[in-house]
Design a protein around this motif. Structure first.
Motif, PDB file in Angstrom:
ATOM      1  N   LYS A   7      65.568  20.891 -27.066  1.00 17.18           N
ATOM      2  CA  LYS A   7      64.666  19.931 -26.431  1.00 17.18           C
ATOM      3  C   LYS A   7      64.413  18.770 -27.379  1.00 17.18           C
ATOM      4  O   LYS A   7      64.297  18.964 -28.595  1.00 17.18           O
ATOM      5  N   SER A   8      64.290  17.595 -26.817  1.00 17.49           N
ATOM      6  CA  SER A   8      64.088  16.421 -27.669  1.00 17.49           C
ATOM      7  C   SER A   8      63.065  15.488 -27.046  1.00 17.49           C
ATOM      8  O   SER A   8      62.693  15.625 -25.879  1.00 17.49           O
ATOM      9  N   GLY A   9      62.611  14.549 -27.843  1.00 19.08           N
ATOM     10  CA  GLY A   9      61.678  13.529 -27.375  1.00 19.08           C
ATOM     11  C   GLY A   9      62.046  12.188 -27.977  1.00 19.08           C
ATOM     12  O   GLY A   9      62.728  12.115 -29.002  1.00 19.08           O
ATOM     13  N   ARG A  10      61.581  11.123 -27.330  1.00 23.80           N
ATOM     14  CA  ARG A  10      61.892   9.780 -27.836  1.00 23.80           C
ATOM     15  C   ARG A  10      60.944   9.410 -28.977  1.00 23.80           C
ATOM     16  O   ARG A  10      59.795   9.843 -29.000  1.00 23.80           O
ATOM     17  N   ALA A  11      61.433   8.598 -29.891  1.00 20.78           N
ATOM     18  CA  ALA A  11      60.583   8.046 -30.945  1.00 20.78           C
ATOM     19  C   ALA A  11      61.082   6.648 -31.264  1.00 20.78           C
ATOM     20  O   ALA A  11      62.278   6.379 -31.207  1.00 20.78           O
ATOM     21  N   MET A  12      60.162   5.752 -31.580  1.00 25.11           N
ATOM     22  CA  MET A  12      60.511   4.402 -32.025  1.00 25.11           C
ATOM     23  C   MET A  12      60.415   4.408 -33.549  1.00 25.11           C
ATOM     24  O   MET A  12      59.334   4.584 -34.114  1.00 25.11           O
ATOM     25  N   VAL A  13      61.555   4.243 -34.214  1.00 25.99           N
ATOM     26  CA  VAL A  13      61.666   4.541 -35.640  1.00 25.99           C
ATOM     27  C   VAL A  13      61.883   3.264 -36.449  1.00 25.99           C
ATOM     28  O   VAL A  13      62.708   2.420 -36.092  1.00 25.99           O
ATOM     29  N   GLN A  15      63.404   1.796 -39.726  1.00 25.27           N
ATOM     30  CA  GLN A  15      64.440   2.198 -40.700  1.00 25.27           C
ATOM     31  C   GLN A  15      64.313   1.436 -42.012  1.00 25.27           C
ATOM     32  O   GLN A  15      64.848   1.874 -43.027  1.00 25.27           O
ATOM     33  N   GLY A  16      63.680   0.270 -41.981  1.00 26.24           N
ATOM     34  CA  GLY A  16      63.569  -0.532 -43.200  1.00 26.24           C
ATOM     35  C   GLY A  16      62.709  -1.756 -42.933  1.00 26.24           C
ATOM     36  O   GLY A  16      62.461  -2.105 -41.767  1.00 26.24           O
ATOM     37  N   ALA A  17      62.255  -2.392 -44.024  1.00 26.28           N
ATOM     38  CA  ALA A  17      61.337  -3.530 -43.899  1.00 26.28           C
ATOM     39  C   ALA A  17      61.947  -4.639 -43.055  1.00 26.28           C
ATOM     40  O   ALA A  17      63.112  -4.995 -43.230  1.00 26.28           O
ATOM     41  N   GLY A  18      61.158  -5.149 -42.132  1.00 25.53           N
ATOM     42  CA  GLY A  18      61.569  -6.307 -41.344  1.00 25.53           C
ATOM     43  C   GLY A  18      62.500  -5.988 -40.190  1.00 25.53           C
ATOM     44  O   GLY A  18      62.897  -6.886 -39.451  1.00 25.53           O
ATOM     45  N   GLN A  19      62.860  -4.726 -40.029  1.00 28.89           N
ATOM     46  CA  GLN A  19      63.775  -4.371 -38.931  1.00 28.89           C
ATOM     47  C   GLN A  19      62.982  -4.053 -37.672  1.00 28.89           C
ATOM     48  O   GLN A  19      61.863  -3.554 -37.752  1.00 28.89           O
ATOM     49  N   PRO A  20      63.580  -4.324 -36.496  1.00 29.26           N
ATOM     50  CA  PRO A  20      62.903  -3.867 -35.282  1.00 29.26           C
ATOM     51  C   PRO A  20      62.920  -2.336 -35.210  1.00 29.26           C
ATOM     52  O   PRO A  20      63.804  -1.701 -35.795  1.00 29.26           O
ATOM     53  N   LEU A  21      61.949  -1.770 -34.534  1.00 31.35           N
ATOM     54  CA  LEU A  21      61.938  -0.309 -34.354  1.00 31.35           C
ATOM     55  C   LEU A  21      63.128   0.076 -33.484  1.00 31.35           C
ATOM     56  O   LEU A  21      63.502  -0.639 -32.557  1.00 31.35           O
ATOM     57  N   ARG A  22      63.719   1.245 -33.804  1.00 31.80           N
ATOM     58  CA  ARG A  22      64.897   1.679 -33.058  1.00 31.80           C
ATOM     59  C   ARG A  22      64.578   2.947 -32.282  1.00 31.80           C
ATOM     60  O   ARG A  22      63.971   3.887 -32.817  1.00 31.80           O
ATOM     61  N   LEU A  23      64.992   2.946 -31.031  1.00 30.43           N
ATOM     62  CA  LEU A  23      64.751   4.120 -30.179  1.00 30.43           C
ATOM     63  C   LEU A  23      65.683   5.252 -30.589  1.00 30.43           C
ATOM     64  O   LEU A  23      66.895   5.061 -30.692  1.00 30.43           O
ATOM     65  N   GLY A 124      54.166   9.032 -36.832  1.00 31.09           N
ATOM     66  CA  GLY A 124      53.038   8.740 -35.964  1.00 31.09           C
ATOM     67  C   GLY A 124      53.346   8.802 -34.481  1.00 31.09           C
ATOM     68  O   GLY A 124      54.293   9.471 -34.050  1.00 31.09           O
ATOM     69  N   GLY A 125      52.551   8.074 -33.709  1.00 33.41           N
ATOM     70  CA  GLY A 125      52.481   8.253 -32.263  1.00 33.41           C
ATOM     71  C   GLY A 125      53.309   7.320 -31.408  1.00 33.41           C
ATOM     72  O   GLY A 125      53.147   7.335 -30.190  1.00 33.41           O
ATOM     73  N   PHE A 126      54.182   6.508 -32.016  1.00 31.62           N
ATOM     74  CA  PHE A 126      55.109   5.726 -31.183  1.00 31.62           C
ATOM     75  C   PHE A 126      56.242   6.666 -30.780  1.00 31.62           C
ATOM     76  O   PHE A 126      57.410   6.488 -31.134  1.00 31.62           O
ATOM     77  N   ALA A 127      55.897   7.696 -30.025  1.00 39.14           N
ATOM     78  CA  ALA A 127      56.834   8.786 -29.739  1.00 39.14           C
ATOM     79  C   ALA A 127      56.311   9.622 -28.579  1.00 39.14           C
ATOM     80  O   ALA A 127      55.146   9.519 -28.206  1.00 39.14           O
TER      81      ALA A 127
END
Ligand SMILES: [Zn+2]
Ligand SMILES: [Zn+2]
Length: 334
Positions: A7-13, A15-23, A124-127
């Motif tokens: 089972k899995s869930g989505r998270a907005m991650v 990866q490094g400074a200044g990068q957009p969050l990646r699904l 955290g909770g962007f997930a």
């Protein structure tokens, strides 16, 4: 015990400074001892998330999932946790303290030497799902639905701690009228205090919003409200506001910086500090702050003004927050 295999869930991650969050799709982990697994139903977006994304906080452990104003429901608990499944919980910024250092022993756990923070050192909770230490989760007042409750968990808590640091101040200036200010203003008005809202230049929408929440005056950060302030709270991350606020407070007054990061403070003449004026910051929160504020909020009652986004729209929410386009608080709804 539920089986999470496969089972899995989505998270907005991040990866490094200044990068957009990646699904990402991430496997759901079973809660360890002392932990609760929470199905996230709302997570508010805080200015601190912008500082995290911009790499302005020290020692960010990439990859990390931001989000520290989490509302959700317990789906499973680890050893030693007596929370019932389905119970609604709020998870704030403070995610762990050592309980042993001098700050913890002096009821200043917000300053703990070994503190860990949700959405900074703890995913955290962007997930869809989050794991939290049950000792740092809170039941939430029933008067709020999940989305409306989310901004209480940082904008509300940290704002309330800042308000408390103003002591008995009657006339209070607030610089930066975002999520925290919109909650603080309601509590302050309820306590019979007068709020003076300082906004970005020509931000008529923010000024109207401040007045609608009880502010007695709203203007630009360079304007003079015509009365000396007893205290000022600065939520905007702009160092040049410090000398400006210092110039507006009376003798013995206090200026409180409520943000985790601020641009450098320009030098200013000593006479602005003279007269026993005080300049201080407010850092993090204690669990006592959380319990106190979550009791007070429904009595005021605090109404949160929110704009909702889907989880996968987290980058859009962050951009709008950065541009000043959010009135009140942005909330992600997975
Ligand atoms: Zn925050
Ligand atoms: Zn400690």
């Amino acid at each position: 015990m539920p089986d999470y295999t496969g089972k899995s869930g989505r998270a907005m991650v991040l990866q490094g400074a200044g990068q957009p969050l990646r699904l990402e799709e991430r496997p759901i982990s079973a809660p360890g001892p002392g932990e609760v697994l929470i199905r996230v139903t709302a997570c508010a977006v805080c200015r601190t998330d912008l500082h995290l994304v911009d790499g302005e906080l020290p020692n960010i452990p990439y990859p990390i999932v931001p989000g520290h104003e989490i509302v959700g429901h317990a789906v499973d608990t680890g050893e030693g946790v007596s929370i019932e499944k389905g119970v609604r919980l709020g998870v704030p910024w403070l995610g762990y303290t050592c309980g042993r250092c001098r700050y913890c022993r002096e009821q200043k756990e917000n300053l703990c030497d070994e503190a860990r923070f949700t959405g900074y050192q703890i995913d955290g909770g962007f997930a869809d799902y989050v794991l939290a230490d049950h000792r740092y989760c809170f039941p939430l007042p029933e008067n709020y639905n999940d989305q409306q409750a989310a901004p209480l968990l940082c904008a509300g808590l940290i704002g309330y701690r800042c308000l408390r640091m103003t002591g008995q101040a009657q006339n209070i200036g607030i610089y930066g009228f975002g999520a925290a200010a919109h909650i603080v203003a309601q509590v302050a008005a309820h306590q019979g205090r007068s709020i003076f809202a300082f906004t970005r230049p020509a931000d008529d929408a923010a000024r109207d919003f401040a007045r609608s929440l009880g502010a007695v005056w709203a203007g630009g950060s360079e304007d003079d409200p015509g009365v000396k302030l007893d205290a000022a709270i600065i939520f905007a991350p702009a160092g040049e506001l410090v000398p400006r606020a210092m110039a507006q407070i009376r003798k013995g007054g206090t200026v409180i910086c409520g943000g985790i990061h601020m641009s450098d403070i320009p030098s200013f003449p000593y006479r602005r500090l003279w007269g026993e004026r005080v300049l201080r910051s407010v850092a993090n929160l204690t669990r006592a702050d959380a319990r106190e504020f979550l009791e007070i909020a429904p009595l005021v009652p605090v109404h949160t003004r929110i704009t909702t986004f889907g989880l996968e729209e987290a980058n859009i929410a962050l951009d709008q927050l950065r541009g000043g386009g959010i009135t009140g608080a942005a909330v992600l709804v997975p």
